[in-house]
Each structure stands twice: as structure tokens, then as C-alpha cells.
Design a protein around this motif. Structure first.
Motif, PDB file in Angstrom:
ATOM      1  N   GLN A  40       6.791  -1.663  -9.573  1.00  0.00           N
ATOM      2  CA  GLN A  40       7.075  -3.083  -9.800  1.00  0.00           C
ATOM      3  C   GLN A  40       7.191  -3.844  -8.485  1.00  0.00           C
ATOM      4  OE1 GLN A  40      10.543  -2.721 -12.285  1.00  0.00           O
ATOM      5  NE2 GLN A  40       9.334  -3.114 -14.137  1.00  0.00           N
ATOM      6  N   LEU A  41       7.792  -3.231  -7.487  1.00  0.00           N
ATOM      7  CA  LEU A  41       7.916  -3.864  -6.179  1.00  0.00           C
ATOM      8  C   LEU A  41       6.540  -4.052  -5.551  1.00  0.00           C
ATOM      9  CD1 LEU A  41       9.558  -4.937  -3.794  1.00  0.00           C
ATOM     10  CD2 LEU A  41       9.791  -2.567  -3.018  1.00  0.00           C
ATOM     11  N   VAL A  42       5.700  -3.056  -5.655  1.00  0.00           N
ATOM     12  CA  VAL A  42       4.345  -3.131  -5.096  1.00  0.00           C
ATOM     13  C   VAL A  42       3.575  -4.284  -5.734  1.00  0.00           C
ATOM     14  CG1 VAL A  42       2.132  -1.922  -4.923  1.00  0.00           C
ATOM     15  CG2 VAL A  42       4.260  -0.702  -4.440  1.00  0.00           C
ATOM     16  N   ILE A  43       3.660  -4.427  -7.049  1.00  0.00           N
ATOM     17  CA  ILE A  43       2.968  -5.523  -7.735  1.00  0.00           C
ATOM     18  C   ILE A  43       3.512  -6.869  -7.274  1.00  0.00           C
ATOM     19  CG2 ILE A  43       2.589  -6.630  -9.987  1.00  0.00           C
ATOM     20  CD1 ILE A  43       0.830  -4.177  -9.435  1.00  0.00           C
ATOM     21  N   ARG A  44       4.817  -6.995  -7.156  1.00  0.00           N
ATOM     22  CA  ARG A  44       5.424  -8.254  -6.702  1.00  0.00           C
ATOM     23  C   ARG A  44       4.934  -8.629  -5.313  1.00  0.00           C
ATOM     24  NH1 ARG A  44      11.298  -6.252  -8.661  1.00  0.00           N
ATOM     25  NH2 ARG A  44      10.859  -6.401 -10.886  1.00  0.00           N
ATOM     26  N   VAL A  45       4.902  -7.647  -4.432  1.00  0.00           N
ATOM     27  CA  VAL A  45       4.452  -7.887  -3.062  1.00  0.00           C
ATOM     28  C   VAL A  45       2.976  -8.291  -3.054  1.00  0.00           C
ATOM     29  CG1 VAL A  45       3.956  -6.720  -0.879  1.00  0.00           C
ATOM     30  CG2 VAL A  45       6.181  -6.433  -1.973  1.00  0.00           C
ATOM     31  N   ARG A  46       2.166  -7.635  -3.871  1.00  0.00           N
ATOM     32  CA  ARG A  46       0.744  -7.988  -3.935  1.00  0.00           C
ATOM     33  C   ARG A  46       0.556  -9.397  -4.475  1.00  0.00           C
ATOM     34  NH1 ARG A  46      -1.886  -2.206  -5.928  1.00  0.00           N
ATOM     35  NH2 ARG A  46      -1.376  -1.102  -4.005  1.00  0.00           N
ATOM     36  N   HIS A  78       0.814  -1.220   0.000  1.00  0.00           N
ATOM     37  CA  HIS A  78       0.000   0.000   0.000  1.00  0.00           C
ATOM     38  C   HIS A  78       0.845   1.266   0.000  1.00  0.00           C
ATOM     39  CE1 HIS A  78      -3.535  -2.417   0.437  1.00  0.00           C
ATOM     40  NE2 HIS A  78      -2.968  -3.055   1.438  1.00  0.00           N
ATOM     41  N   SER A  79       2.134   1.092  -0.277  1.00  0.00           N
ATOM     42  CA  SER A  79       3.057   2.227  -0.286  1.00  0.00           C
ATOM     43  C   SER A  79       2.835   3.109  -1.510  1.00  0.00           C
ATOM     44  CB  SER A  79       4.497   1.708  -0.302  1.00  0.00           C
ATOM     45  OG  SER A  79       5.397   2.768  -0.452  1.00  0.00           O
ATOM     46  N   HIS A  80       2.942   4.398  -1.295  1.00  0.00           N
ATOM     47  CA  HIS A  80       2.854   5.354  -2.401  1.00  0.00           C
ATOM     48  C   HIS A  80       4.235   5.794  -2.861  1.00  0.00           C
ATOM     49  CE1 HIS A  80      -1.463   5.687  -2.201  1.00  0.00           C
ATOM     50  NE2 HIS A  80      -1.361   5.767  -0.886  1.00  0.00           N
ATOM     51  N   SER A  81       5.261   5.384  -2.112  1.00  0.00           N
ATOM     52  CA  SER A  81       6.610   5.801  -2.471  1.00  0.00           C
ATOM     53  C   SER A  81       7.479   4.650  -2.996  1.00  0.00           C
ATOM     54  CB  SER A  81       7.298   6.450  -1.274  1.00  0.00           C
ATOM     55  OG  SER A  81       7.371   5.540  -0.193  1.00  0.00           O
ATOM     56  N   ALA A  84      -2.989 -13.225 -11.676  1.00  0.00           N
ATOM     57  CA  ALA A  84      -2.569 -12.577 -12.924  1.00  0.00           C
ATOM     58  C   ALA A  84      -3.648 -11.632 -13.431  1.00  0.00           C
ATOM     59  CB  ALA A  84      -2.248 -13.640 -13.972  1.00  0.00           C
ATOM     60  N   ARG A  85      -4.887 -12.084 -13.428  1.00  0.00           N
ATOM     61  CA  ARG A  85      -5.994 -11.229 -13.880  1.00  0.00           C
ATOM     62  C   ARG A  85      -6.127 -10.006 -12.984  1.00  0.00           C
ATOM     63  NH1 ARG A  85      -8.619 -16.098 -14.442  1.00  0.00           N
ATOM     64  NH2 ARG A  85      -9.699 -15.762 -12.487  1.00  0.00           N
ATOM     65  N   ARG A  86      -6.050 -10.214 -11.695  1.00  0.00           N
ATOM     66  CA  ARG A  86      -6.246  -9.120 -10.735  1.00  0.00           C
ATOM     67  C   ARG A  86      -5.217  -8.007 -10.909  1.00  0.00           C
ATOM     68  NH1 ARG A  86      -6.507  -9.607  -4.148  1.00  0.00           N
ATOM     69  NH2 ARG A  86      -7.000  -7.433  -3.840  1.00  0.00           N
ATOM     70  N   HIS A  87      -3.986  -8.376 -11.237  1.00  0.00           N
ATOM     71  CA  HIS A  87      -2.908  -7.388 -11.293  1.00  0.00           C
ATOM     72  C   HIS A  87      -2.468  -7.040 -12.709  1.00  0.00           C
ATOM     73  CE1 HIS A  87      -2.692  -7.437  -6.993  1.00  0.00           C
ATOM     74  NE2 HIS A  87      -2.597  -8.742  -7.006  1.00  0.00           N
ATOM     75  N   GLY A  88      -3.121  -7.634 -13.690  1.00  0.00           N
ATOM     76  CA  GLY A  88      -2.817  -7.304 -15.071  1.00  0.00           C
ATOM     77  C   GLY A  88      -1.435  -7.753 -15.520  1.00  0.00           C
ATOM     78  N   VAL A  89      -1.016  -8.911 -15.018  1.00  0.00           N
ATOM     79  CA  VAL A  89       0.279  -9.473 -15.411  1.00  0.00           C
ATOM     80  C   VAL A  89       0.039 -10.870 -15.979  1.00  0.00           C
ATOM     81  CG1 VAL A  89       1.557  -8.147 -13.682  1.00  0.00           C
ATOM     82  CG2 VAL A  89       0.727 -10.425 -13.097  1.00  0.00           C
ATOM     83  N   SER A  90       1.083 -11.454 -16.541  1.00  0.00           N
ATOM     84  CA  SER A  90       0.948 -12.803 -17.096  1.00  0.00           C
ATOM     85  C   SER A  90       1.034 -13.843 -15.978  1.00  0.00           C
ATOM     86  CB  SER A  90       2.044 -13.068 -18.129  1.00  0.00           C
ATOM     87  OG  SER A  90       3.292 -13.208 -17.489  1.00  0.00           O
ATOM     88  N   LEU A 100       6.782 -16.779 -11.515  1.00  0.00           N
ATOM     89  CA  LEU A 100       8.145 -16.324 -11.251  1.00  0.00           C
ATOM     90  C   LEU A 100       8.266 -15.752  -9.846  1.00  0.00           C
ATOM     91  CD1 LEU A 100      11.026 -15.522 -12.367  1.00  0.00           C
ATOM     92  CD2 LEU A 100       9.981 -13.310 -12.866  1.00  0.00           C
ATOM     93  N   TRP A 101       7.387 -14.827  -9.479  1.00  0.00           N
ATOM     94  CA  TRP A 101       7.516 -14.161  -8.182  1.00  0.00           C
ATOM     95  C   TRP A 101       7.089 -15.021  -7.022  1.00  0.00           C
ATOM     96  CZ3 TRP A 101      11.042 -10.907  -7.831  1.00  0.00           C
ATOM     97  CH2 TRP A 101      11.418 -10.186  -8.952  1.00  0.00           C
ATOM     98  N   ARG A 102       6.149 -15.922  -7.238  1.00  0.00           N
ATOM     99  CA  ARG A 102       5.822 -16.888  -6.179  1.00  0.00           C
ATOM    100  C   ARG A 102       7.030 -17.772  -5.917  1.00  0.00           C
ATOM    101  NH1 ARG A 102      -0.307 -19.236  -6.625  1.00  0.00           N
ATOM    102  NH2 ARG A 102       0.238 -19.965  -4.552  1.00  0.00           N
TER     103      ARG A 102
END
Length: 64
Positions: A21-27, A14-17, A42-48, A54-56
Motif C-alpha cells: 500500500q505504501l509503494v502504491i501511494r508513493v507511485r 521500487h522497494s521489495h520490502s 488511477a488506471r496505471r495503478h489499478g485504483v480509483s 486522496l493521496w495527492r
């Protein structure tokens, strides 16, 4: 995932700073911890699905 790790990840998610890319990975990691499927994440975050895998995988490798 410990309570401390979860708390820190939630702060980053939930960081604004933090870099976007880090925020998406954490989510992705947090959604995975909640038991969501790779497809749903993937659908929720608009990634493949490959990005989610990969990030899991990277998070699990570091955690072990």
C-alpha cells in the motif's frame, strides 16, 4: 518536491520490502509530480480516482 524527497520516494516506489500500500501511494505521488492526470494514474495503478485524489491531497497537505 525537492530532489532529496524525490530520491527517497523513488527508493520506496521500487522497494521489495516496503508494504504494498505504501509503494502504491508513493507511485501515485510520483506520477502526480510528473504531471499525469488523476484518471491516468488511477488506471496505471489499478485504483480509483478517489484514491488518487486522496493521496495527492494528503501529500500536498504534509508538504505545505
Amino acid at each position: 518536491m525537492t530532489a532529496t524527497e524525490r530520491r527517497r520516494l523513488k527508493q520506496l516506489a521500487h522497494s521489495h520490502s516496503a508494504p504494498y500500500q505504501l509503494v502504491i501511494r508513493v507511485r501515485i505521488v510520483l506520477d502526480a509530480a510528473h504531471g499525469h492526470s488523476n484518471n491516468a494514474i488511477a488506471r496505471r495503478h489499478g485504483v480509483s480516482v478517489d484514491t488518487v485524489r486522496l493521496w495527492r491531497g494528503r501529500y500536498l497537505a504534509v508538504e505545505q
